[in-house]
Design a protein around this motif. Sequence first.
Motif, mmCIF file in Angstrom:
data_model
loop_
_atom_site.group_PDB
_atom_site.id
_atom_site.type_symbol
_atom_site.label_atom_id
_atom_site.label_comp_id
_atom_site.label_asym_id
_atom_site.label_seq_id
_atom_site.Cartn_x
_atom_site.Cartn_y
_atom_site.Cartn_z
ATOM 1 N N LYS A 21 -1.536 -0.929 -4.149
ATOM 2 C CA LYS A 21 -3.020 -0.877 -4.067
ATOM 3 C C LYS A 21 -3.571 0.588 -3.852
ATOM 4 O O LYS A 21 -2.758 1.197 -3.054
ATOM 5 N N HIS B 28 -7.300 -9.899 1.225
ATOM 6 C CA HIS B 28 -6.629 -9.696 2.591
ATOM 7 C C HIS B 28 -7.489 -10.817 3.427
ATOM 8 O O HIS B 28 -8.488 -10.634 3.832
ATOM 9 N N HIS C 38 -1.787 -12.596 3.958
ATOM 10 C CA HIS C 38 -1.318 -12.600 5.066
ATOM 11 C C HIS C 38 -1.742 -14.076 5.627
ATOM 12 O O HIS C 38 -0.683 -14.187 6.109
ATOM 13 N N ASP D 35 4.280 -5.759 2.375
ATOM 14 C CA ASP D 35 3.035 -4.967 2.987
ATOM 15 C C ASP D 35 3.219 -3.573 3.053
ATOM 16 O O ASP D 35 2.673 -3.051 3.955
ATOM 17 N N HIS E 255 0.970 -1.196 -0.031
ATOM 18 C CA HIS E 255 0.011 -0.049 -0.027
ATOM 19 C C HIS E 255 0.984 1.106 0.234
ATOM 20 O O HIS E 255 0.708 2.112 0.776
HETATM 21 FE FE FE Z 1 -2.253 -5.180 2.738
#
Ligand code: FE
Length: 411
Positions: free
Chosen positions: A148, A247, A270, A321, A81
């Motif tokens: 994202k 996710h 995850h 991440d 992100h």
């Molecule tokens: Fe994430």
Amino acid sequence: MSTQNSEFTAVVHDAAEIVTIEEEGSLGIYEDAAIAVVDGEVARIGATGPVTREYPPEDAQFAVDATGKAVIPGFIDPHTHALFAGDRSDEFEAKLQGKTYQEILAEGGGILRTVRAVREASDEELLSNLFSHLDTMLAHGTTTVEIKSGYGLDTETELQMLDVIARADDQHAVDVIPTFMGAHAVPEGRDADDYVDEVVREQIPAVAEQGIAQFCDVFCEEGVFSVEQSRRVLEAGEKHGMTPKVHAEELAHIGGTQLAAELGATSADHLLYATREDIDAVVESGVVPVLLPGTAFGLGAEFADARAFLDAGAPIAIATDFNPNCYSQSMGFAASLSCVEMGMTPKESLVAGTKHAGMALDMADGAGTLQPGTPGDIAVLDAPSYVHVPYNFGVNAVETVLKNGQVVHRA
Ligand code: FE
Ligand code: NIG
């Protein structure tokens, strides 16, 4: 022969070792080796003598003397992100005092705070933030990254984020793969069902029309979006040409992994609380499990059970991440955590951050492998073996980076 190849892009020569990823995830290790790149693609790897006779360094656009150094495929970071404004360093301190991620989010902090910062930022601010993070990633050997949206949570700002992501892809050496994640959190003061309606009816059609996002992701999590709500989002995304990602089981187990398997998602990410049934489901359905050890590290949570996935034959990918809650751009650090905290071998961590990461992004076959005919995306380490990536934890082992055979970073 050298005249015939006088236009070739690059040769990296005299390397202590060049590591390729072979079929079934084993490594090819060439000692005292060279790699030649022609028109951006790997043309030949082998002993330095014969390779440099065919591709003399003096004729190359870029020649890199890698004496004493290891050469590996550039990392592919399949879950970030990385586009945001501001930071949340104060929340890092609050978490160290014992506040949970969910408590911070429930108070309007966390993702919701970054949403406020992004809505206030200009395109230029967002692009310049992203550029600086991409520079850091590149310096750490990342040559492709997924990014994202999801800090807009309204149509206009989600489209703006995807536009900035596309501009970064055009202008920066790192390749950027865009994912729409309007369902990243429920905006303040909104009801989750009502917001899912907006994502499905308004955001997804607008994103499809804009034509930038390849994937559609959702935060399928207790207290965020239920399995049913997530299914609605991902099915609508798919109808509009976006491939699902999930996710799943990050903070609790609610069934996101089974949803990913049912929908044939490209990846489930995850998986801290994945069960035996979840592991079997990803293996049977061909969903790539993306593990994010930096997130568990930053949250002080239990790490995902990488060994159970590996023993079941799953092609584990790892990712940073990178986001304001998990503030590391380094795939090397993710590799260290994978080995020390998730029981993976250095070899498994390298494959997870290259070939399998490419699979988690539906990249062309051979992405992240350095096999002949694949892109010349290469990291030269300031170390004699690829093992130094996870072994030298907390330190960047990468010295020089080539993207499509062009030198794009030198330490
Ligand atoms: Fe994430
Ligand atoms: O993957 N879990 C949802 N999204 C991110 C966190 C984003 C944030 O906290 O800003 C994640 O952990």
